[in-house]
Write an enzyme that holds these catalytic residues in place. Structure first.
Site, PDB file in Angstrom:
ATOM      1  N   ASP A 219     -37.164  51.223 -50.564  1.00 29.19           N
ATOM      2  CA  ASP A 219     -37.808  50.467 -51.638  1.00 29.19           C
ATOM      3  C   ASP A 219     -37.006  49.224 -51.986  1.00 29.19           C
ATOM      4  OD1 ASP A 219     -39.845  52.334 -51.848  1.00 29.19           O
ATOM      5  OD2 ASP A 219     -38.850  53.470 -53.441  1.00 29.19           O
TER       6      ASP A 219
ATOM      7  N   ARG B 100     -35.141  59.186 -55.899  1.00 30.46           N
ATOM      8  CA  ARG B 100     -34.935  58.625 -57.233  1.00 30.46           C
ATOM      9  C   ARG B 100     -35.565  59.503 -58.316  1.00 30.46           C
ATOM     10  NH1 ARG B 100     -37.101  52.717 -56.423  1.00 30.46           N
ATOM     11  NH2 ARG B 100     -36.661  52.549 -58.659  1.00 30.46           N
TER      12      ARG B 100
ATOM     13  N   ARG C 233     -38.849  53.054 -44.604  1.00 26.96           N
ATOM     14  CA  ARG C 233     -38.947  51.852 -45.448  1.00 26.96           C
ATOM     15  C   ARG C 233     -38.281  52.135 -46.787  1.00 26.96           C
ATOM     16  NH1 ARG C 233     -45.491  51.657 -46.534  1.00 26.96           N
ATOM     17  NH2 ARG C 233     -45.711  53.685 -47.532  1.00 26.96           N
TER      18      ARG C 233
END
Length: 250
Positions: free
Chosen positions: A51, A194, A49
């Site tokens: 973001d 990230r 999944r």
């Protein structure tokens, strides 16, 4: 019968891959397209999944149906039905127990940093105004290979059994007026890439030293690591599977 679809998408208009109660997702539009075209309720399971705002150059998902599919015709119909920012690349039959998420052996991401202001990549790369020491960023990224527990880079309150990941690649490369970071691992934690990139940027601008990576990772504390870079510079680029997962047609 179980089928895999390979797709790519620009995540700018979506609240990530996975279905959300009050926001549009890539999974939702793919399920709607498949259900409409095949005339039955189709549920798809993605390899992971992403973001909100994150892009995918390659993502796989599986779905089940009793229908015998014409892959070429279905690909054409899906691409005609789907919005312009989602594309189906291929469709193929797999073993009945094949799983897009659990059978993946590795995943790779690319993060794009713009080194100069460029009006043509504002939605595709994160513009960093400061001068970056790429050599130090590379040295710091190689420290990742020495560890397996990356809780310090994980989003807090994440429901996972382990924070262990095996990182296979972590490399910086200057390409024209951009700096690209490629990272590959057997699995990733939520927000992990990230957070890693944000931490390495702080090394690049001198706010952190290369050796600080050891302390940060050992702390297992998200607040010790750097900031989380914006989603729009992140791309899921590759999901790998065992070769025997695909069923060969007679």
């Amino acid at each position: 019968m179980r089928y895999f679809i390979e797709l790519s998408y620009n995540g700018s208009n979506y609240h990530g891959w996975q279905n959300q109660p009050n926001a549009i997702s890539v999974q939702e539009v793919v399920e709607k397209a498949l259900s409409t075209i095949l005339g039955e309720t189709i549920v798809v399971m993605g390899a992971g999944r992403t973001d909100a705002g994150v892009h995918a150059k390659q993502l796989f998902a599986h779905f089940d149906t009793d229908l015998v599919l014409d892959f070429i015709a279905l690909k054409f119909k899906l691409n005609s039905f789907l919005p312009n920012d989602v594309a189906i690349c291929s469709i193929f039959k797999v073993k009945e127990d094949a799983h897009a998420r659990f059978d993946a052996t590795s995943r790779a991401y690319l993060y794009r940093i713009a080194l100069q202001k460029n009006p043509f990549n504002v939605d595709a790369a994160y513009y960093v105004k400061q001068t970056l020491d790429v050599k130090k960023m590379q040295e710091a990224s190689e420290i990742l290979f020495k560890y397996k527990d990356f809780q310090c880079f994980s989003k807090t309150n994440t429901d996972v059994k382990t924070y262990n990941c095996v990182i296979m690649k972590a490399h910086w490369q200057v390409i024209e007026d951009e700096l690209h970071f490629t990272i590959k691992a057997d699995r990733f934690l939520r927000n992990m890439v990230r957070a890693i990139v944000g931490t390495l940027i702080q090394v690049g601008i001198g706010k952190l030293q290369v050796e600080d990576m050891h302390t940060i990772i050992a702390s297992k504390n998200r607040s010790e690591a750097g900031f989380s870079v914006p989603a729009h510079g992140l791309y899921l680029t590759e999901v790998a599977y065992p070769e025997d997962i695909i069923l060969k047609e007679d």
